[in-house]
Design an enzyme around this catalytic site. Sequence first.
Site, PDB file in Angstrom:
ATOM      1  N   ARG A  61      -1.176  -2.917 -43.990  1.00  0.00           N
ATOM      2  CA  ARG A  61       0.050  -2.999 -43.194  1.00  0.00           C
ATOM      3  C   ARG A  61       0.212  -4.433 -42.709  1.00  0.00           C
ATOM      4  O   ARG A  61      -0.508  -4.878 -41.835  1.00  0.00           O
ATOM      5  CB  ARG A  61      -0.057  -2.037 -41.999  1.00  0.00           C
ATOM      6  CG  ARG A  61       1.311  -1.652 -41.414  1.00  0.00           C
ATOM      7  CD  ARG A  61       1.157  -0.950 -40.088  1.00  0.00           C
ATOM      8  NE  ARG A  61       0.792  -1.889 -39.060  1.00  0.00           N
ATOM      9  CZ  ARG A  61       0.062  -1.600 -37.967  1.00  0.00           C
ATOM     10  NH1 ARG A  61      -0.371  -0.385 -37.777  1.00  0.00           N
ATOM     11  NH2 ARG A  61      -0.229  -2.532 -37.082  1.00  0.00           N
ATOM     12  N   HIS A  97       3.031  -1.791 -36.392  1.00  0.00           N
ATOM     13  CA  HIS A  97       3.172  -0.356 -36.648  1.00  0.00           C
ATOM     14  C   HIS A  97       4.654   0.025 -36.572  1.00  0.00           C
ATOM     15  O   HIS A  97       5.204   0.606 -37.499  1.00  0.00           O
ATOM     16  CB  HIS A  97       2.357   0.450 -35.636  1.00  0.00           C
ATOM     17  CG  HIS A  97       2.671   1.908 -35.677  1.00  0.00           C
ATOM     18  ND1 HIS A  97       2.382   2.677 -36.789  1.00  0.00           N
ATOM     19  CD2 HIS A  97       3.300   2.729 -34.796  1.00  0.00           C
ATOM     20  CE1 HIS A  97       2.807   3.918 -36.568  1.00  0.00           C
ATOM     21  NE2 HIS A  97       3.371   3.964 -35.380  1.00  0.00           N
ATOM     22  N   TYR A 108      -4.864  -5.992 -31.710  1.00  0.00           N
ATOM     23  CA  TYR A 108      -5.995  -5.259 -32.306  1.00  0.00           C
ATOM     24  C   TYR A 108      -6.307  -5.645 -33.754  1.00  0.00           C
ATOM     25  O   TYR A 108      -7.369  -5.291 -34.251  1.00  0.00           O
ATOM     26  CB  TYR A 108      -5.784  -3.742 -32.182  1.00  0.00           C
ATOM     27  CG  TYR A 108      -4.502  -3.228 -32.808  1.00  0.00           C
ATOM     28  CD1 TYR A 108      -4.454  -2.871 -34.161  1.00  0.00           C
ATOM     29  CD2 TYR A 108      -3.328  -3.117 -32.063  1.00  0.00           C
ATOM     30  CE1 TYR A 108      -3.282  -2.414 -34.742  1.00  0.00           C
ATOM     31  CE2 TYR A 108      -2.153  -2.659 -32.636  1.00  0.00           C
ATOM     32  CZ  TYR A 108      -2.137  -2.315 -33.963  1.00  0.00           C
ATOM     33  OH  TYR A 108      -0.979  -1.862 -34.544  1.00  0.00           O
TER      34      TYR A 108
HETATM   35  C1  LIG Z   1       1.783  15.155 -35.085  1.00  0.00           C
HETATM   36  C2  LIG Z   1       1.845  13.743 -34.590  1.00  0.00           C
HETATM   37  N1  LIG Z   1       0.809  13.246 -33.884  1.00  0.00           N
HETATM   38  C3  LIG Z   1       0.860  11.975 -33.409  1.00  0.00           C
HETATM   39  C4  LIG Z   1       1.944  11.181 -33.653  1.00  0.00           C
HETATM   40  C5  LIG Z   1       1.998   9.746 -33.101  1.00  0.00           C
HETATM   41  N2  LIG Z   1       1.909   8.789 -34.213  1.00  0.00           N
HETATM   42  C6  LIG Z   1       3.011   8.237 -34.756  1.00  0.00           C
HETATM   43  S1  LIG Z   1       2.652   7.238 -36.017  1.00  0.00           S
HETATM   44  C7  LIG Z   1       1.000   7.500 -35.858  1.00  0.00           C
HETATM   45  C8  LIG Z   1       0.023   6.842 -36.793  1.00  0.00           C
HETATM   46  C9  LIG Z   1       0.194   7.319 -38.195  1.00  0.00           C
HETATM   47  O1  LIG Z   1      -0.640   6.614 -39.061  1.00  0.00           O
HETATM   48  P1  LIG Z   1      -0.557   6.777 -40.615  1.00  0.00           P
HETATM   49  O2  LIG Z   1      -0.419   8.208 -40.967  1.00  0.00           O
HETATM   50  O3  LIG Z   1      -1.701   6.045 -41.175  1.00  0.00           O
HETATM   51  O4  LIG Z   1       0.818   6.086 -41.005  1.00  0.00           O
HETATM   52  P2  LIG Z   1       1.258   4.564 -40.864  1.00  0.00           P
HETATM   53  O5  LIG Z   1       1.989   4.447 -39.560  1.00  0.00           O
HETATM   54  O6  LIG Z   1       0.048   3.730 -40.904  1.00  0.00           O
HETATM   55  O7  LIG Z   1       2.184   4.310 -42.013  1.00  0.00           O
HETATM   56  C10 LIG Z   1       0.741   8.364 -34.795  1.00  0.00           C
HETATM   57  C11 LIG Z   1      -0.605   8.798 -34.381  1.00  0.00           C
HETATM   58  C12 LIG Z   1       3.018  11.753 -34.393  1.00  0.00           C
HETATM   59  N3  LIG Z   1       4.117  11.047 -34.700  1.00  0.00           N
HETATM   60  N4  LIG Z   1       2.939  13.023 -34.873  1.00  0.00           N
END
Ligand SMILES: Cc1ncc(C[n+]2csc(CCOP(=O)(O)OP(=O)(O)O)c2C)c(N)n1
Length: 334
Positions: free
Chosen positions: A233, A237, A246
Amino acid sequence: MVSTLSNEDLLAMHCEMIKARTASDRLWSLQRQGRIGTIAPIDGQEATTVGAAQALDPLTDWVLPQYREPLALGRYGPEVLNRFVAWAIGHPDGGHIPEPIRVFPPQISLATQILHAVGLAWAMKLRNERGVVLVFFGDGSSSEGDFYEAGNLAGVLKVPVIFVCANNQWAISTPTTKQTAAASFAAKADAFGIPGVTVDGMDPVAMHEVVQAARDRALDGRGATLIEAVSYRLGAHTTADDPTRYIPAAELEEARQRDPIVMFGRQLEDRGLWNSELEHDAHASAEQAIDAAWAFATNLPLRQSDLFDHVFAQPTQRQRLERASLEAHLGSTS
Ligand SMILES: Cc1ncc(C[n+]2csc(CCOP(=O)(O)OP(=O)(O)O)c2C)c(N)n1
Ligand SMILES: [Mg+2]
Protein backbone atom coordinates in the site's frame (compact mmCIF):
# COMPACT_ATOMS: atom_id res chain seq x y z
CA MET A 1 7.30 -10.90 -19.67
CA VAL A 2 5.76 -14.05 -21.18
CA SER A 3 2.09 -13.68 -21.88
CA THR A 4 -0.84 -14.48 -24.11
CA LEU A 5 -1.91 -10.86 -24.01
CA SER A 6 -1.84 -8.81 -27.22
CA ASN A 7 0.02 -5.50 -27.39
CA GLU A 8 -3.34 -3.80 -27.44
CA ASP A 9 -4.30 -5.55 -24.17
CA LEU A 10 -1.03 -4.54 -22.54
CA LEU A 11 -1.55 -0.91 -23.50
CA ALA A 12 -5.16 -0.96 -22.32
CA MET A 13 -4.00 -2.35 -18.98
CA HIS A 14 -1.36 0.33 -18.57
CA CYS A 15 -3.82 3.11 -19.44
CA GLU A 16 -6.30 1.72 -16.93
CA MET A 17 -3.63 1.65 -14.22
CA ILE A 18 -2.78 5.28 -14.99
CA LYS A 19 -6.46 6.19 -14.90
CA ALA A 20 -6.88 4.49 -11.53
CA ARG A 21 -3.93 6.33 -9.97
CA THR A 22 -5.05 9.64 -11.43
CA ALA A 23 -8.58 9.09 -10.12
CA SER A 24 -7.16 8.19 -6.72
CA ASP A 25 -5.23 11.49 -6.62
CA ARG A 26 -8.19 13.55 -7.82
CA LEU A 27 -10.56 12.00 -5.27
CA TRP A 28 -8.01 12.66 -2.53
CA SER A 29 -8.01 16.35 -3.42
CA LEU A 30 -11.80 16.45 -3.64
CA GLN A 31 -12.01 14.98 -0.15
CA ARG A 32 -9.57 17.58 1.15
CA GLN A 33 -11.78 20.27 -0.38
CA GLY A 34 -14.76 18.82 1.49
CA ARG A 35 -16.55 17.87 -1.70
CA ILE A 36 -16.65 14.10 -1.15
CA GLY A 37 -16.56 11.75 1.84
CA THR A 38 -13.79 9.45 3.01
CA ILE A 39 -12.12 7.46 0.25
CA ALA A 40 -9.39 4.81 0.08
CA PRO A 41 -6.59 5.37 -2.44
CA ILE A 42 -5.60 2.50 -4.71
CA ASP A 43 -1.91 3.45 -5.02
CA GLY A 44 0.22 0.31 -5.29
CA GLN A 45 -2.67 -2.05 -6.05
CA GLU A 46 -3.52 -0.96 -9.60
CA ALA A 47 -1.85 -3.99 -11.17
CA THR A 48 -3.66 -6.43 -8.87
CA THR A 49 -7.05 -5.12 -9.95
CA VAL A 50 -6.35 -4.37 -13.60
CA GLY A 51 -4.52 -7.65 -14.25
CA ALA A 52 -7.30 -9.67 -12.64
CA ALA A 53 -10.08 -7.84 -14.50
CA GLN A 54 -8.27 -8.37 -17.80
CA ALA A 55 -8.74 -12.13 -17.41
CA LEU A 56 -12.50 -11.78 -16.98
CA ASP A 57 -15.34 -11.53 -19.47
CA PRO A 58 -17.53 -8.55 -18.49
CA LEU A 59 -20.49 -10.19 -20.23
CA THR A 60 -20.48 -13.32 -18.06
CA ASP A 61 -18.22 -12.77 -15.04
CA TRP A 62 -18.99 -10.87 -11.84
CA VAL A 63 -16.64 -8.76 -9.73
CA LEU A 64 -17.19 -8.02 -6.05
CA PRO A 65 -14.75 -5.32 -4.94
CA GLN A 66 -13.72 -4.25 -1.47
CA TYR A 67 -13.38 -0.43 -1.47
CA ARG A 68 -10.23 0.29 -3.48
CA GLU A 69 -10.82 -1.70 -6.64
CA PRO A 70 -13.69 0.28 -8.27
CA LEU A 71 -11.12 2.87 -9.39
CA ALA A 72 -9.48 0.29 -11.67
CA LEU A 73 -12.38 -1.66 -13.15
CA GLY A 74 -12.75 0.35 -16.34
CA ARG A 75 -12.73 -2.91 -18.27
CA TYR A 76 -16.33 -3.20 -17.11
CA GLY A 77 -17.14 0.22 -18.60
CA PRO A 78 -16.90 3.87 -17.56
CA GLU A 79 -20.06 3.37 -15.49
CA VAL A 80 -18.00 1.74 -12.73
CA LEU A 81 -16.04 4.95 -12.08
CA ASN A 82 -19.16 7.09 -12.53
CA ARG A 83 -20.99 5.03 -9.97
CA PHE A 84 -18.03 5.07 -7.57
CA VAL A 85 -17.76 8.84 -7.66
CA ALA A 86 -21.53 9.11 -7.15
CA TRP A 87 -21.17 6.81 -4.16
CA ALA A 88 -18.29 8.96 -2.82
CA ILE A 89 -20.42 12.10 -2.90
CA GLY A 90 -23.25 10.39 -1.06
CA HIS A 91 -25.49 8.40 -3.41
CA PRO A 92 -25.78 5.07 -1.58
CA ASP A 93 -26.32 2.96 -4.66
CA GLY A 94 -24.12 5.02 -6.95
CA GLY A 95 -26.91 6.71 -8.85
CA HIS A 96 -29.20 4.06 -10.30
CA ILE A 97 -27.23 3.19 -13.39
CA PRO A 98 -29.73 1.16 -15.36
CA GLU A 99 -27.19 -0.73 -17.47
CA PRO A 100 -26.52 -4.21 -16.18
CA ILE A 101 -22.90 -4.02 -15.00
CA ARG A 102 -21.53 -7.12 -13.36
CA VAL A 103 -19.70 -5.16 -10.68
CA PHE A 104 -21.05 -4.96 -7.15
CA PRO A 105 -20.94 -1.69 -5.19
CA PRO A 106 -17.88 -1.04 -2.98
CA GLN A 107 -17.93 -2.98 0.28
CA ILE A 108 -16.85 -1.36 3.55
CA SER A 109 -18.10 -4.04 5.91
CA LEU A 110 -15.01 -6.24 5.75
CA ALA A 111 -15.29 -9.70 4.19
CA THR A 112 -19.07 -9.73 3.78
CA GLN A 113 -18.58 -9.57 0.01
CA ILE A 114 -16.82 -12.95 0.15
CA LEU A 115 -20.02 -14.60 1.31
CA HIS A 116 -22.02 -12.75 -1.33
CA ALA A 117 -19.58 -14.00 -3.97
CA VAL A 118 -19.97 -17.62 -2.97
CA GLY A 119 -23.75 -17.28 -2.88
CA LEU A 120 -23.72 -15.72 -6.33
CA ALA A 121 -21.42 -18.42 -7.71
CA TRP A 122 -23.63 -21.10 -6.19
CA ALA A 123 -26.69 -19.54 -7.85
CA MET A 124 -24.85 -19.53 -11.19
CA LYS A 125 -23.96 -23.15 -10.76
CA LEU A 126 -27.55 -24.14 -9.89
CA ARG A 127 -28.84 -22.24 -12.92
CA ASN A 128 -26.16 -23.61 -15.21
CA GLU A 129 -25.08 -20.07 -16.09
CA ARG A 130 -21.68 -19.81 -17.72
CA GLY A 131 -19.31 -17.43 -15.94
CA VAL A 132 -17.28 -16.94 -12.80
CA VAL A 133 -17.36 -14.67 -9.76
CA LEU A 134 -14.20 -12.88 -8.66
CA VAL A 135 -14.07 -11.32 -5.22
CA PHE A 136 -11.39 -8.96 -3.90
CA PHE A 137 -10.67 -8.61 -0.19
CA GLY A 138 -7.72 -7.49 1.88
CA ASP A 139 -5.24 -9.28 4.10
CA GLY A 140 -7.11 -7.79 7.07
CA SER A 141 -10.45 -9.09 5.80
CA SER A 142 -9.03 -12.60 5.78
CA SER A 143 -9.15 -12.56 9.59
CA GLU A 144 -12.94 -12.31 9.54
CA GLY A 145 -15.06 -15.40 10.14
CA ASP A 146 -16.89 -14.64 6.90
CA PHE A 147 -13.74 -15.48 4.92
CA TYR A 148 -13.48 -18.95 6.48
CA GLU A 149 -17.19 -19.68 6.11
CA ALA A 150 -17.21 -18.58 2.48
CA GLY A 151 -14.01 -20.46 1.65
CA ASN A 152 -15.24 -23.62 3.29
CA LEU A 153 -18.57 -23.54 1.49
CA ALA A 154 -16.93 -22.79 -1.84
CA GLY A 155 -14.67 -25.81 -1.40
CA VAL A 156 -17.54 -28.12 -0.54
CA LEU A 157 -19.85 -26.86 -3.29
CA LYS A 158 -17.13 -26.54 -5.96
CA VAL A 159 -18.55 -23.23 -7.12
CA PRO A 160 -16.97 -21.04 -9.84
CA VAL A 161 -15.46 -18.42 -7.57
CA ILE A 162 -12.02 -16.80 -7.53
CA PHE A 163 -10.87 -15.36 -4.22
CA VAL A 164 -8.31 -12.58 -4.61
CA CYS A 165 -6.71 -11.63 -1.32
CA ALA A 166 -5.05 -8.27 -2.03
CA ASN A 167 -2.18 -8.45 0.44
CA ASN A 168 -0.98 -4.85 0.59
CA GLN A 169 0.93 -5.59 3.83
CA TRP A 170 -1.33 -3.46 6.01
CA ALA A 171 -4.81 -3.43 7.52
CA ILE A 172 -4.89 0.23 8.50
CA SER A 173 -1.89 0.18 10.91
CA THR A 174 -1.78 -3.59 11.49
CA PRO A 175 1.05 -5.25 9.56
CA THR A 176 0.65 -8.74 8.10
CA THR A 177 3.02 -10.12 10.76
CA LYS A 178 0.31 -9.35 13.30
CA GLN A 179 -2.52 -10.46 10.99
CA THR A 180 -1.63 -14.12 10.67
CA ALA A 181 0.84 -16.76 11.85
CA ALA A 182 0.25 -18.78 8.68
CA ALA A 183 3.11 -19.13 6.19
CA SER A 184 1.08 -17.09 3.70
CA PHE A 185 -2.49 -16.00 3.02
CA ALA A 186 -2.59 -18.42 0.09
CA ALA A 187 -1.81 -21.28 2.49
CA LYS A 188 -5.27 -20.88 3.97
CA ALA A 189 -6.65 -22.54 0.83
CA ASP A 190 -5.53 -25.90 2.25
CA ALA A 191 -8.26 -25.72 4.88
CA PHE A 192 -10.87 -25.28 2.14
CA GLY A 193 -9.55 -28.05 -0.10
CA ILE A 194 -8.90 -25.63 -2.96
CA PRO A 195 -5.66 -24.51 -4.64
CA GLY A 196 -3.86 -21.49 -3.17
CA VAL A 197 -1.50 -19.41 -5.30
CA THR A 198 0.78 -16.52 -4.38
CA VAL A 199 1.48 -14.00 -7.13
CA ASP A 200 3.24 -10.67 -7.55
CA GLY A 201 0.28 -8.31 -7.32
CA MET A 202 2.41 -5.45 -8.63
CA ASP A 203 2.76 -7.20 -12.01
CA PRO A 204 -0.44 -7.01 -14.08
CA VAL A 205 0.70 -9.71 -16.50
CA ALA A 206 1.42 -12.20 -13.72
CA MET A 207 -1.94 -11.33 -12.20
CA HIS A 208 -3.69 -11.90 -15.50
CA GLU A 209 -2.04 -15.28 -15.87
CA VAL A 210 -3.08 -16.69 -12.49
CA VAL A 211 -6.62 -15.34 -12.72
CA GLN A 212 -6.97 -16.77 -16.22
CA ALA A 213 -5.89 -20.19 -14.93
CA ALA A 214 -8.31 -19.95 -11.99
CA ARG A 215 -11.08 -18.92 -14.37
CA ASP A 216 -10.42 -21.84 -16.74
CA ARG A 217 -10.51 -24.18 -13.77
CA ALA A 218 -13.79 -22.71 -12.49
CA LEU A 219 -15.43 -22.86 -15.94
CA ASP A 220 -14.30 -26.47 -16.14
CA GLY A 221 -16.40 -27.24 -13.07
CA ARG A 222 -13.34 -27.79 -10.87
CA GLY A 223 -14.26 -25.08 -8.36
CA ALA A 224 -12.62 -22.25 -6.51
CA THR A 225 -9.07 -20.89 -6.27
CA LEU A 226 -7.55 -18.61 -3.64
CA ILE A 227 -5.05 -16.11 -5.05
CA GLU A 228 -2.86 -14.04 -2.76
CA ALA A 229 -1.76 -10.95 -4.69
CA VAL A 230 1.26 -9.51 -2.91
CA SER A 231 1.66 -5.76 -3.24
CA TYR A 232 2.35 -2.78 -1.03
CA ARG A 233 0.00 0.00 0.00
CA LEU A 234 1.86 3.05 -1.28
CA GLY A 235 -0.65 5.58 0.01
CA ALA A 236 -2.58 6.15 3.20
CA HIS A 237 -5.21 3.67 4.35
CA THR A 238 -7.87 6.31 3.68
CA THR A 239 -8.20 10.08 3.67
CA ALA A 240 -8.67 9.71 7.46
CA ASP A 241 -5.25 8.14 8.05
CA ASP A 242 -1.68 9.32 8.65
CA PRO A 243 0.58 6.41 7.66
CA THR A 244 3.79 8.27 8.59
CA ARG A 245 2.91 7.39 12.19
CA TYR A 246 3.39 3.66 11.63
CA ILE A 247 5.02 2.83 8.27
CA PRO A 248 8.83 2.85 8.43
CA ALA A 249 10.00 5.42 5.87
CA ALA A 250 12.73 3.13 4.48
CA GLU A 251 10.26 0.30 3.94
CA LEU A 252 7.87 2.57 2.06
CA GLU A 253 10.72 3.96 -0.03
CA GLU A 254 11.78 0.43 -0.96
CA ALA A 255 8.21 -0.39 -2.02
CA ARG A 256 8.00 2.79 -4.09
CA GLN A 257 10.92 1.49 -6.14
CA ARG A 258 8.56 -1.28 -7.26
CA ASP A 259 5.69 1.08 -8.14
CA PRO A 260 3.59 -1.04 -10.52
CA ILE A 261 2.86 1.81 -12.93
CA VAL A 262 6.52 2.82 -13.26
CA MET A 263 7.66 -0.81 -13.58
CA PHE A 264 5.07 -1.74 -16.20
CA GLY A 265 5.69 1.48 -18.14
CA ARG A 266 9.39 0.58 -18.33
CA GLN A 267 8.61 -2.94 -19.55
CA LEU A 268 6.38 -1.55 -22.27
CA GLU A 269 9.00 1.02 -23.22
CA ASP A 270 11.62 -1.72 -23.54
CA ARG A 271 9.31 -3.47 -25.97
CA GLY A 272 8.84 -0.30 -27.97
CA LEU A 273 5.18 -0.06 -26.97
CA TRP A 274 5.30 3.04 -24.79
CA ASN A 275 6.71 6.56 -25.00
CA SER A 276 6.24 10.00 -23.51
CA GLU A 277 3.61 10.95 -26.08
CA LEU A 278 1.45 7.95 -25.17
CA GLU A 279 2.05 8.72 -21.52
CA HIS A 280 0.80 12.26 -22.06
CA ASP A 281 -2.30 11.02 -23.91
CA ALA A 282 -3.02 8.42 -21.22
CA HIS A 283 -2.97 11.10 -18.53
CA ALA A 284 -5.19 13.39 -20.60
CA SER A 285 -7.80 10.71 -21.16
CA ALA A 286 -7.61 9.70 -17.47
CA GLU A 287 -8.43 13.29 -16.52
CA GLN A 288 -11.30 13.28 -19.00
CA ALA A 289 -12.71 10.06 -17.54
CA ILE A 290 -12.67 11.59 -14.08
CA ASP A 291 -14.19 14.85 -15.28
CA ALA A 292 -16.98 12.79 -16.88
CA ALA A 293 -17.51 10.80 -13.69
CA TRP A 294 -17.60 14.00 -11.64
CA ALA A 295 -20.15 15.55 -14.04
CA PHE A 296 -22.25 12.39 -13.87
CA ALA A 297 -22.17 12.28 -10.07
CA THR A 298 -22.79 15.96 -9.42
CA ASN A 299 -25.69 16.10 -11.86
CA LEU A 300 -27.58 13.31 -10.16
CA PRO A 301 -30.60 14.40 -8.21
CA LEU A 302 -30.19 13.61 -4.51
CA ARG A 303 -32.96 11.26 -3.47
CA GLN A 304 -33.33 10.55 0.18
CA SER A 305 -35.33 7.46 -0.72
CA ASP A 306 -32.01 5.95 -1.86
CA LEU A 307 -31.22 5.33 1.78
CA PHE A 308 -34.27 3.15 2.27
CA ASP A 309 -35.18 1.58 -1.05
CA HIS A 310 -34.01 -1.93 -1.80
CA VAL A 311 -32.85 -2.69 1.76
CA PHE A 312 -35.71 -5.15 2.31
CA ALA A 313 -38.53 -6.17 0.01
CA GLN A 314 -40.92 -4.75 2.62
CA PRO A 315 -39.65 -1.88 4.81
CA THR A 316 -39.52 -2.57 8.52
CA GLN A 317 -41.41 -0.44 11.01
CA ARG A 318 -38.15 1.19 12.06
CA GLN A 319 -37.29 2.05 8.46
CA ARG A 320 -40.72 3.58 7.93
CA LEU A 321 -40.21 5.77 11.00
CA GLU A 322 -36.68 6.76 9.97
CA ARG A 323 -37.83 7.64 6.49
CA ALA A 324 -40.68 9.78 7.78
CA SER A 325 -38.33 11.49 10.21
CA LEU A 326 -35.75 12.27 7.49
CA GLU A 327 -38.43 13.56 5.14
CA ALA A 328 -39.80 15.80 7.88
CA HIS A 329 -36.29 17.08 8.63
CA LEU A 330 -35.49 17.78 4.97
CA GLY A 331 -38.87 19.42 4.54
CA SER A 332 -38.19 21.74 7.46
CA THR A 333 -34.69 22.73 6.25
CA SER A 334 -35.46 23.25 2.54
C1 LIG B 1 -16.38 -5.86 9.78
C2 LIG B 1 -15.45 -4.69 9.84
N1 LIG B 1 -14.56 -4.61 10.86
C3 LIG B 1 -13.72 -3.54 10.94
C4 LIG B 1 -13.75 -2.56 10.00
C5 LIG B 1 -12.81 -1.35 10.11
N2 LIG B 1 -11.81 -1.40 9.03
C6 LIG B 1 -11.98 -0.71 7.89
S1 LIG B 1 -10.76 -0.97 6.82
C7 LIG B 1 -9.95 -2.01 7.87
C8 LIG B 1 -8.66 -2.67 7.46
C9 LIG B 1 -8.86 -3.61 6.32
O1 LIG B 1 -7.64 -4.12 5.88
P1 LIG B 1 -7.52 -5.00 4.59
O2 LIG B 1 -8.62 -5.99 4.55
O3 LIG B 1 -6.14 -5.51 4.57
O4 LIG B 1 -7.78 -3.98 3.40
P2 LIG B 1 -6.93 -2.71 2.96
O5 LIG B 1 -7.55 -1.52 3.62
O6 LIG B 1 -5.53 -2.93 3.37
O7 LIG B 1 -7.09 -2.63 1.47
C10 LIG B 1 -10.65 -2.13 9.07
C11 LIG B 1 -10.22 -2.96 10.20
C12 LIG B 1 -14.71 -2.68 8.96
N3 LIG B 1 -14.81 -1.77 7.98
N4 LIG B 1 -15.53 -3.76 8.88
MG1 LIG C 1 -4.49 -4.74 3.59
